[in-house]
Write an enzyme that holds these catalytic residues in place. Structure first.
Site, PDB file in Angstrom:
ATOM      1  N   ASP A 163       0.874  -1.183   0.000  1.00  0.00           N
ATOM      2  CA  ASP A 163       0.000   0.000   0.000  1.00  0.00           C
ATOM      3  C   ASP A 163       0.901   1.219   0.000  1.00  0.00           C
ATOM      4  O   ASP A 163       1.779   1.343   0.847  1.00  0.00           O
ATOM      5  CB  ASP A 163      -0.880  -0.025   1.263  1.00  0.00           C
ATOM      6  CG  ASP A 163      -1.850   1.151   1.278  1.00  0.00           C
ATOM      7  OD1 ASP A 163      -2.483   1.402   0.246  1.00  0.00           O
ATOM      8  OD2 ASP A 163      -1.961   1.807   2.326  1.00  0.00           O
ATOM      9  N   GLU A 247      -2.052  -1.465  -5.853  1.00  0.00           N
ATOM     10  CA  GLU A 247      -3.296  -0.905  -6.365  1.00  0.00           C
ATOM     11  C   GLU A 247      -3.033  -0.270  -7.720  1.00  0.00           C
ATOM     12  O   GLU A 247      -1.970   0.302  -7.938  1.00  0.00           O
ATOM     13  CB  GLU A 247      -3.819   0.171  -5.419  1.00  0.00           C
ATOM     14  CG  GLU A 247      -4.335  -0.381  -4.133  1.00  0.00           C
ATOM     15  CD  GLU A 247      -4.838   0.725  -3.218  1.00  0.00           C
ATOM     16  OE1 GLU A 247      -5.770   0.456  -2.455  1.00  0.00           O
ATOM     17  OE2 GLU A 247      -4.300   1.833  -3.264  1.00  0.00           O
ATOM     18  N   ASP A 343      -2.625   0.981   7.264  1.00  0.00           N
ATOM     19  CA  ASP A 343      -1.844   0.718   6.042  1.00  0.00           C
ATOM     20  C   ASP A 343      -1.535  -0.770   5.874  1.00  0.00           C
ATOM     21  O   ASP A 343      -1.584  -1.310   4.771  1.00  0.00           O
ATOM     22  CB  ASP A 343      -0.531   1.512   6.073  1.00  0.00           C
ATOM     23  CG  ASP A 343      -0.769   3.014   6.027  1.00  0.00           C
ATOM     24  OD1 ASP A 343      -1.844   3.409   5.519  1.00  0.00           O
ATOM     25  OD2 ASP A 343       0.096   3.768   6.491  1.00  0.00           O
TER      26      ASP A 343
END
Ligand SMILES: [Zn+2]
Length: 383
Positions: A163, A247, A343
């Site tokens: 992340d 992502e 996170d």
């Protein structure tokens, strides 16, 4: 070398102007061979062009030809080529005729001669072309090579979710994190100071030029510090993990969104533009690009997943709701009571999403530089 780069720039600009005229009058572009013919004519008018190695000029025409084709590529069009300015990206390329003497750290450049260089790494394979370029007062040589690479199997079997963020540059699903490097922020003050000084100087005076030089050196330093940070970070991650899931964030979209439209000025423009600055600072796009090719080199791969809900979902029981994130730094699940660093929780969700995509035969967004939306890949998961 300046002379060579200058002549290549002249030929680029001249030929680009011809092609632009063709475009404006809705005619076909001149082919490479036709441009090469006009080069011969140019040489008779401007005899100084004869001092330059002719293949570097031809190579310029080939590059322009390529750039125009890329600009009209229907699948993934690139920017239309622009006119080159003196002192900006000065460069020229030899397609052949050069020699590389690695033992003595020198290269032979036709019509220039032997030039010593700082040998930063061994040149493997067969050299296909050689480019000389100038950046911040220094000349660089880069060599494109061709070599066979066998399909490798990654030495590790580890899979990890990452992340990316502002407070931490990256947080991994195993709890490890990478501190941010706000190289720009630190040097920003210095830059502002130098720029203020510049504004007080008379434009184009010798002091003004000196100040300008200082500023460009600082810009160069900032870029190098960032590059170094990204290379070290991606090297370590690609070495330790065979599969990395991230992502599929559109960095360009994120930085555009802060401005908003005129009627509907984006909320929190100030806060957002601060965020954008950090995003660009951190170089996430470059981070992702480096990770992808470094993983490939080692036989690993990068998986991209839809960023939806990764921050609100509980990695323990998959319960997803906004209230899970009442705290900025922690995830506190309303269903199972699971509590974790926000996170790390997000990184775990990202890894799980990556596993799901991988189990279904891999995503069709494995190429992070593609611009297609990520939804399709997620929709196909376990359908
Ligand atoms: Zn839960």
């Amino acid at each position: 070398m300046s002379q060579f780069a200058g002549c290549c720039r002249l030929i680029w600009n001249k030929s680009l102007a011809i092609q632009k005229e063709k475009l404006d009058s809705k005619e076909k572009f001149l082919k490479y061979t036709e441009l090469a013919k006009s080069l011969t004519e140019s040489k008779q008018e401007q005899t100084f062009l004869k001092d330059v190695h002719s293949q570097t000029l031809q190579q310029t025409l080939k590059q322009l030809d390529r750039a125009l084709k890329d600009a009209f590529n229907k699948k993934s069009p690139k920017k239309f080529p622009v006119f080159k300015k003196k002192g900006l990206k000065d460069s020229f390329t030899y397609p052949q005729g050069f020699k590389i003497d690695q033992e003595n750290s020198r290269v032979f450049l036709p019509k220039i001669g032997w030039v010593r260089y700082r040998n930063s790494k061994k040149v493997p394979g067969t050299a296909k072309n050689l480019t000389i370029s100038k950046s911040c007062g220094k000349w660089y040589v880069s060599i494109q090579v061709e070599l066979e690479i066998e399909d490798k199997k990654h030495a590790s079997e580890s899979r990890i979710g990452i992340d990316v963020g502002i407070a931490k540059f990256a947080t991994m699903s195993d709890g490890e994190d990478v501190e941010p490097l706000n190289s720009f922020r630190k040097l920003e003050k210095k830059l502002a100071f130098l720029q203020k000084k510049l504004s007080r100087k008379k434009k184009f005076s010798s002091n003004w030029k000196k100040q300008k030089e200082k500023i460009s050196k600082l810009h160069n330093k900032i870029a190098n510090v960032r590059k170094d940070f990204l290379h070290k970070t991606t090297y370590k991650i690609s070495k330790n993990h065979a599969m990395v899931v991230m992502e599929d964030l559109k960095v360009s979209n994120m930085s555009k969104s802060a401005k908003g439209t005129i009627e509907n000025k984006g909320k929190n423009v100030k806060a957002k533009s601060g965020l954008n600055k950090s995003i660009l600072d951190q170089g996430w796009f470059e981070f992702r690009r480096q990770l992808e090719y470094k993983l490939k080199w080692r036989g690993g791969h990068l998986e991209l997943v839809d960023p939806k809900h990764t921050s609100q979902k509980c990695s323990n029981c998959s319960h997803t709701e906004k209230e899970n994130r009442n705290s900025q730094s922690k995830l506190e699940c309303k269903q199972c009571g699971h509590s974790e660093n926000a996170d790390v929780n997000a990184a775990k969700n990202i890894l799980a999403a990556g596993h799901a995509v991988f189990a279904c035969g891999g995503s069709d967004i494995s190429h992070p530089l593609k611009q297609e939306p990520a939804e399709n890949a997620q929709a196909s998961v376990c359908a």
